[in-house]
Write an enzyme that holds these catalytic residues in place. Structure first.
Site, short mmCIF file in Angstrom:
data_model
loop_
_atom_site.label_atom_id
_atom_site.label_comp_id
_atom_site.label_asym_id
_atom_site.label_seq_id
_atom_site.Cartn_x
_atom_site.Cartn_y
_atom_site.Cartn_z
N SER A 64 0.79 -1.25 0.06
CA SER A 64 -0.24 0.12 -0.02
C SER A 64 0.79 1.26 0.11
CB SER A 64 -0.77 0.04 0.96
OG SER A 64 -1.91 -0.87 0.81
N TYR A 189 -3.51 -2.44 -10.13
CA TYR A 189 -3.13 -2.09 -8.76
C TYR A 189 -2.32 -3.38 -7.73
CZ TYR A 189 -4.40 -2.11 -3.47
OH TYR A 189 -4.30 -2.06 -2.24
N VAL A 259 1.12 -3.66 3.88
CA VAL A 259 1.39 -5.15 4.70
C VAL A 259 2.58 -5.94 4.43
CG1 VAL A 259 -1.13 -5.26 4.62
CG2 VAL A 259 0.00 -6.02 2.89
N1 GLN Z 1 -2.01 -5.70 -1.87
C1 GLN Z 1 -2.66 -5.49 -0.51
C2 GLN Z 1 -4.17 -5.36 -0.80
O1 GLN Z 1 -4.61 -4.62 -1.36
C3 GLN Z 1 -2.34 -4.17 -0.01
C4 GLN Z 1 -2.61 -3.66 1.35
C5 GLN Z 1 -1.89 -2.90 2.31
O2 GLN Z 1 -0.69 -2.91 1.94
N2 GLN Z 1 -2.54 -2.40 3.15
O3 GLN Z 1 -4.91 -5.90 -0.04
#
Ligand code: GLN
Length: 308
Positions: A64, A189, A259
């Site tokens: 993210s 994304y 994350v």
């Molecule tokens: N790829 C993850 C998602 O969209 C990224 C989430 C994050 O880093 N908070 O669920």
């Protein structure tokens, strides 16, 4: 100055190292497989001087932390007004993957939650899906000052399991927030989340923001000053999701977490900070990352409301 900063970085690393609370993200096997103890802190000044301690050269996926950078590219591609018509800039107080739009405006509440981030991806210009992704990768690379690479294994896993994000994409399509194929926006994304970075890269990306959009090492412009201000504003209010209020009170810097275990924070005109430590709290923010930023902010007096 440099010895003082080095000493503070080492002290903060030492102080936070023993905290093994939190859980590594495990929604895909590739993220669950990381060494949970990895821990690095990097600080890059707005004139490009780098301080680092611990695992600052260990690659992990940006996740993210990509969101403000793709939002920035969407702003550059489409302009402030066109993007504002699609994505609001209000903190949501909701988890990052909430399936929701603002009930009045029928827009994603901000670009830092997934709904807003998938919308940003849908606004990226390009001749083909490959071209759009390459523009994103090249843009992040300008902030980092080196060519960043793509983690195919993480992308494949994410694409295989990402039904919640697909649900968000289809919701956005049904409200005409996304005007084209929602699967293409969600795929872009997933790809942007799968770009590999290190804490040292993130600190340089943050330092580029702190230096008003110019990479202090390569001297290349990554973003126009007016857009830097917009992106940092949104990071201040929304970057740490439903932990944003606590973060502003205790750390006081625009920031973004992912994350993968990274956190990036910007002190405009001064420096960029990045921490890598993959164990996460209930908001999805790195436990040692938040603690280390809190310590650094207080020891170096970085809170943007601090009066000397
Ligand atoms: N790829 C993850 C998602 O969209 C990224 C989430 C994050 O880093 N908070 O669920």
């Amino acid at each position: 100055m440099s010895n003082v900063v080095d000493a503070i970085l080492c002290r903060v690393h030492e102080l936070c190292r023993d905290d093994t609370t939190g859980q590594v993200a495990d929604y895909i096997p590739e993220l669950a497989a990381v060494t949970p103890d990895g821990f690095g802190i990097a600080l890059t000044t707005a004139d490009g001087y780098v301080y680092e301690v611990g695992d600052t050269r260990l690659p992990f996926t940006i996740q993210s932390i990509s969101k403000p950078f793709t939002y920035a590219l969407a702003l550059a591609d489409r302009g402030l007004d066109a993007v504002a018509n699609k994505i609001d800039i209000e903190p949501s107080g909701e988890p990052f993957n909430e399936i929701s739009l603002d009930p009045i405006t029928e827009r994603p509440r901000n670009p830092m939650i997934n709904a807003g981030a998938i919308t940003s991806a849908s606004l990226i210009a390009g001749r083909s899906p490959q071209d759009r992704f390459e523009r994103i990768r090249a843009s992040y690379s300008r902030y980092a000052g080196r060519s960043l690479t793509f983690n195919d294994a993480v992308y494949r896993s994410e694409a295989r399991t990402g039904n919640r994000n697909r649900a968000i994409g289809y919701m956005l399509r049904s409200f005409d927030i996304i005007e084209h194929d929602p699967d293409a926006a969600v795929d872009l994304y997933f790809r942007q989340c799968s770009i590999d970075v290190t804490a040292a890269d993130l600190a340089m990306m943050a330092a580029t923001m702190a230096n008003n959009g110019v990479n202090p090492r390569t001297r290349e412009r990554a973003l126009a000053p007016a857009l830097v201000e917009r992106v940092l504003s949104v990071m201040t209010t929304c970057g740490m999701y439903d932990g944003a209020g606590d973060w502003v009170a205790q750390v006081g810097m625009p920031a973004k977490s992912g994350v993968g275990g990274g956190i990036l924070a910007v002190l405009p005109g001064q420096m960029g900070i990045a921490v890598y430590s993959p164990r996460l709290d209930s908001h999805g923010n790195s436990v040692r990352g938040v603690a280390a930023c809190r310590e650094l902010s207080s020891r170096l007096e970085l809170h943007f409301l601090h009066v000397t």
